[in-house]
Design an enzyme around this catalytic site. Structure first.
Site, PDB file in Angstrom:
ATOM      1  N   CYS A 180     122.267 137.427 -59.904  1.00 12.08           N
ATOM      2  CA  CYS A 180     121.969 136.476 -60.984  1.00 12.08           C
ATOM      3  C   CYS A 180     120.678 135.720 -60.722  1.00 12.08           C
ATOM      4  O   CYS A 180     120.069 135.201 -61.650  1.00 12.08           O
ATOM      5  CB  CYS A 180     123.126 135.505 -61.139  1.00 12.08           C
ATOM      6  SG  CYS A 180     123.597 134.772 -59.576  1.00 12.08           S
ATOM      7  N   ASN A 232     129.367 141.781 -58.241  1.00 13.31           N
ATOM      8  CA  ASN A 232     128.097 142.017 -57.529  1.00 13.31           C
ATOM      9  C   ASN A 232     128.079 141.487 -56.094  1.00 13.31           C
ATOM     10  O   ASN A 232     127.378 142.019 -55.247  1.00 13.31           O
ATOM     11  CB  ASN A 232     126.897 141.513 -58.350  1.00 13.31           C
ATOM     12  CG  ASN A 232     126.937 140.039 -58.638  1.00 13.31           C
ATOM     13  OD1 ASN A 232     127.957 139.391 -58.455  1.00 13.31           O
ATOM     14  ND2 ASN A 232     125.822 139.508 -59.111  1.00 13.31           N
TER      15      ASN A 232
HETATM   16  P1  NAP Z   1     131.622 139.471 -66.442  1.00 17.44           P
HETATM   17  O1  NAP Z   1     131.832 140.633 -67.301  1.00 17.44           O
HETATM   18  O2  NAP Z   1     131.498 138.148 -67.070  1.00 17.44           O
HETATM   19  O3  NAP Z   1     132.857 139.503 -65.408  1.00 17.44           O
HETATM   20  C1  NAP Z   1     133.003 138.547 -64.405  1.00 17.44           C
HETATM   21  C2  NAP Z   1     134.483 138.355 -64.128  1.00 17.44           C
HETATM   22  O4  NAP Z   1     135.139 137.906 -65.301  1.00 17.44           O
HETATM   23  C3  NAP Z   1     135.207 139.626 -63.708  1.00 17.44           C
HETATM   24  O5  NAP Z   1     136.235 139.281 -62.816  1.00 17.44           O
HETATM   25  C4  NAP Z   1     135.826 140.100 -65.010  1.00 17.44           C
HETATM   26  O6  NAP Z   1     136.973 140.889 -64.825  1.00 17.44           O
HETATM   27  C5  NAP Z   1     136.212 138.787 -65.635  1.00 17.44           C
HETATM   28  N1  NAP Z   1     136.354 138.821 -67.068  1.00 17.44           N
HETATM   29  C6  NAP Z   1     135.647 139.546 -67.961  1.00 17.44           C
HETATM   30  N2  NAP Z   1     136.070 139.247 -69.219  1.00 17.44           N
HETATM   31  C7  NAP Z   1     137.046 138.313 -69.089  1.00 17.44           C
HETATM   32  C8  NAP Z   1     137.858 137.595 -70.002  1.00 17.44           C
HETATM   33  N3  NAP Z   1     137.756 137.781 -71.318  1.00 17.44           N
HETATM   34  N4  NAP Z   1     138.759 136.715 -69.520  1.00 17.44           N
HETATM   35  C9  NAP Z   1     138.894 136.519 -68.198  1.00 17.44           C
HETATM   36  N5  NAP Z   1     138.152 137.166 -67.268  1.00 17.44           N
HETATM   37  C10 NAP Z   1     137.234 138.051 -67.728  1.00 17.44           C
HETATM   38  O7  NAP Z   1     130.343 139.588 -65.533  1.00 17.44           O
HETATM   39  P2  NAP Z   1     129.898 140.824 -64.660  1.00 17.44           P
HETATM   40  O8  NAP Z   1     129.180 141.770 -65.515  1.00 17.44           O
HETATM   41  O9  NAP Z   1     131.035 141.317 -63.859  1.00 17.44           O
HETATM   42  O10 NAP Z   1     128.905 140.090 -63.639  1.00 17.44           O
HETATM   43  C11 NAP Z   1     127.574 139.988 -63.888  1.00 17.44           C
HETATM   44  C12 NAP Z   1     127.210 138.620 -64.410  1.00 17.44           C
HETATM   45  O11 NAP Z   1     127.568 137.614 -63.452  1.00 17.44           O
HETATM   46  C13 NAP Z   1     125.732 138.484 -64.602  1.00 17.44           C
HETATM   47  O12 NAP Z   1     125.438 137.857 -65.806  1.00 17.44           O
HETATM   48  C14 NAP Z   1     125.296 137.612 -63.439  1.00 17.44           C
HETATM   49  O13 NAP Z   1     124.140 136.892 -63.651  1.00 17.44           O
HETATM   50  C15 NAP Z   1     126.491 136.747 -63.258  1.00 17.44           C
HETATM   51  N6  NAP Z   1     126.525 136.181 -61.906  1.00 17.44           N
HETATM   52  C16 NAP Z   1     126.245 134.857 -61.778  1.00 17.44           C
HETATM   53  C17 NAP Z   1     126.232 134.281 -60.516  1.00 17.44           C
HETATM   54  C18 NAP Z   1     125.928 132.813 -60.365  1.00 17.44           C
HETATM   55  O14 NAP Z   1     126.202 132.269 -59.314  1.00 17.44           O
HETATM   56  N7  NAP Z   1     125.383 132.148 -61.370  1.00 17.44           N
HETATM   57  C19 NAP Z   1     126.515 135.052 -59.392  1.00 17.44           C
HETATM   58  C20 NAP Z   1     126.798 136.408 -59.557  1.00 17.44           C
HETATM   59  C21 NAP Z   1     126.805 136.954 -60.841  1.00 17.44           C
HETATM   60  P3  NAP Z   1     136.895 142.484 -65.062  1.00 17.44           P
HETATM   61  O15 NAP Z   1     135.826 142.983 -64.173  1.00 17.44           O
HETATM   62  O16 NAP Z   1     138.228 142.956 -64.668  1.00 17.44           O
HETATM   63  O17 NAP Z   1     136.568 142.678 -66.503  1.00 17.44           O
END
Ligand code: NAP
Length: 517
Positions: A300, A165
């Site tokens: 987020c 994002n």
């Molecule tokens: P996500 O599915 O958890 O993915 C985030 C990252 O983790 C991506 O690089 C993804 O790679 C990787 N990933 C996914 N499964 C993995 C695994 N089993 N092992 C290692 N890496 C893995 O989250 P998203 O849907 O991309 O992002 C949205 C989420 O991020 C929301 O919940 C949002 O609130 C949160 N967020 C939090 C913040 C904060 O600062 N608190 C900031 C921004 C976003 P791939 O894409 O290659 O699967």
């Protein structure tokens, strides 16, 4: 597509910022894993084919980070800061190309993408300055013969896993403090948005970051999980910083347990936005629009549940509805568009399901409510619901504002805290006493008052409860990448016996001085 987005993308390619490979040990490297496509959410067109990093490349990235670590930590903080400043300057020089890359691979409108580049660069600038302010401590000792020192030293090789994002800012918010502290980093960006992270690594290398100090591994979702396991299992990797979903954060924490890594987790949120009767309804609506609709709601810290006190409810809703109607939705490439597409079809389907659930439970969409062509969703305002709706309990991650009426301050605090998340909360009020009372009572890592925008490189960003561990940004952000070492100096007040001191050219004057004092 706007011609200047195309021009900027073309320039990024001509300037060598876009290659379908990983960036490891200071150079572009093809990986042996399956290639995957990076798709523009606005057009559904393929932007690039990227080869995925295989096991050998992952191990090489870790090994080169370990090799580069010793000379990197031996530089002074000032010297590391100067390289970060050079990186910052190159990010500014290529801001137009980076913004076009973000718009193309992530789908936020160009103006917002430019804002993200500025925000991303601000972390590099901030930590270039903080690099020379890693202070230790001298603790007064209760023993006259001892002195106590506390050193703060880089933790070592760090891994960073970042989401789609904010493809630039989530990288620099981790990498800049790590490098400033004297650590080296291996980044694994999201499948959907690897190009921006890779371009940042190339710019870092051009700025003079030595090979191995910053590597970026490209991977599709399947390979990402595998790379995640390799990074977690590696004893050479001493720290993992992850931004993404709570579910994946929890999994990574489990995977890191055997190697006992230090962890920083920036996870999901479910931000309450509370508007009290004494707030100005127009300003409150303006703040909600800023928090809710930027990046099409895919943040987020986006307002997720908008609690409005009964006395101001109708006036606030009228203001919010007018502003929401004025938002233009469509391709992120078109000028004037404020709300771009969602990242992919599953993301859009989730938003549709949450809206359907709210309507089925008796809430009403007073603006919008429908999915549109091209992965877009109408900017939507839903009223008449309650906290039992899925969109009040789950992170919406879409351009849907859910307004829930409340009566009393104590009730809204209970409702706002009734979630496992605890990232950001917002309050609109003109009452100073209430501001402090409510800010203290909210179980959140961040509370914004009378504004919808709280992020800045200067402040500690992070959550409590299931929203994560640790803080990014601010003076605190560098602490994540430092170990505390206590050094006890004993026998401080006993001079060695004179006979054991061999007079040499260098010790003689000092000894003479000491004995005559
Ligand atoms: P996500 O599915 O958890 O993915 C985030 C990252 O983790 C991506 O690089 C993804 O790679 C990787 N990933 C996914 N499964 C993995 C695994 N089993 N092992 C290692 N890496 C893995 O989250 P998203 O849907 O991309 O992002 C949205 C989420 O991020 C929301 O919940 C949002 O609130 C949160 N967020 C939090 C913040 C904060 O600062 N608190 C900031 C921004 C976003 P791939 O894409 O290659 O699967």
């Amino acid at each position: 597509m706007q011609s200047h987005v195309i021009d900027a993308l073309r320039q990024a390619v001509q300037h060598g910022l876009v290659r379908g490979e990983s960036f490891v040990d200071g150079r572009w490297r093809p990986g042996g894993a399956a290639a995957f496509g990076v798709v523009d959410p606005s057009t559904s067109q393929m932007l690039a084919q990227v080869t995925g990093a295989d096991d050998a490349l992952v191990h090489e990235a870790i090994a080169s980070a370990a090799r580069a670590g010793v000379p990197w930590r031996e530089r002074t903080g000032k010297a590391r800061g100067e390289l970060l400043r050079a990186w910052h300057a190159l990010i500014q020089t290529h801001a137009g190309e980076l913004a076009a890359l973000i718009t193309a691979e992530q789908g936020k409108p160009l103006t917002e993408a430019r804002g993200e580049v500025e925000y991303a660069a601000s972390f590099v600038e901030w930590y270039a300055e903080e690099a020379r302010r890693v202070y230790g401590e001298v603790i007064p000792s209760p023993d006259v013969a001892k002195r106590f020192l506390v050193l703060r030293q880089p933790i070592g090789v760090c891994a960073a896993i970042t989401p789609w994002n904010y493809p630039a800012a989530m990288v620099t918010r981790k990498v800049a403090p790590a490098l400033a502290a004297g650590c080296t980093v291996v980044v694994k960006p999201a499948e959907q948005t690897p190009l921006t992270a890779l371009a940042l690594a190339e710019l870092g290398s051009r700025a003079g970051l030595p090979a191995g100090v910053l590597s970026v591994l490209a991977a599709d979702a399947e390979q990402s999980s595998h790379i995640g396991r390799l990074l977690c299992a590696s004893d050479a990797v001493r720290h993992l910083s992850f931004t993404g979903s709570t579910e994946v954060g929890r999994l990574l924490a489990t995977q890191c347990a055997p190697t006992l890594k230090k962890l920083a987790l920036e996870l999901g949120g479910n931000a309450p936005f509370i508007v009290f009767d004494d707030a100005d309804p127009a300003s409150a609506a303006e703040a909600v629009v800023a928090s809710k609709f930027r990046n099409a709601g895919q943040a987020c810290i986006a307002a997720n549940r908008i609690y409005v006190q009964r006395g101001v409810h109708d006036r606030f809703v009228a203001e919010l509805v007018a502003r929401t109607r004025a938002l233009t939705v469509g391709s992120a490439h078109d000028s004037g568009v404020r709300v771009g597409p969602l990242i992919d079809a599953p993301a859009l389907a989730k938003v549709e399901a949450l809206v359907a659930d709210a309507l089925a439970r008796g809430a009403r969409a007073v603006v919008g409510g429908r999915a549109l062509a091209g992965l877009c969703h109408e900017p939507t305002v839903i009223v008449g619901g309650d906290s039992s709706m899925r969109c009040a309990r789950e992170e919406i991650f879409g351009p849907v504002a859910v307004v829930i009426a409340f009566e009393a301050e104590r009730d809204v605090i209970v409702a706002a805290n009734d979630t496992s998340f605890g990232l950001a909360a917002y309050v609109c009020t003109r009452d100073m006493a209430r501001t402090l009372r409510v800010a203290e009572a909210l179980e959140y890592g961040m509370v914004a008052v009378n504004t919808g925008l709280l992020s800045s490189a200067e402040v500690p960003f992070g959550g409590v409860k299931h929203s994560g561990l640790g803080r990014e940004g601010g003076r605190q952000g560098i602490d994540e990448y430092l170990e505390t070492k206590y050094v006890c100096l004993g026998a401080i007040n006993s001079e060695p016996p004179a006979a054991t001191v061999k007079p040499t050219k260098s010790t003689l004057p000092t000894q003479t001085l000491t004995t005559t004092q």
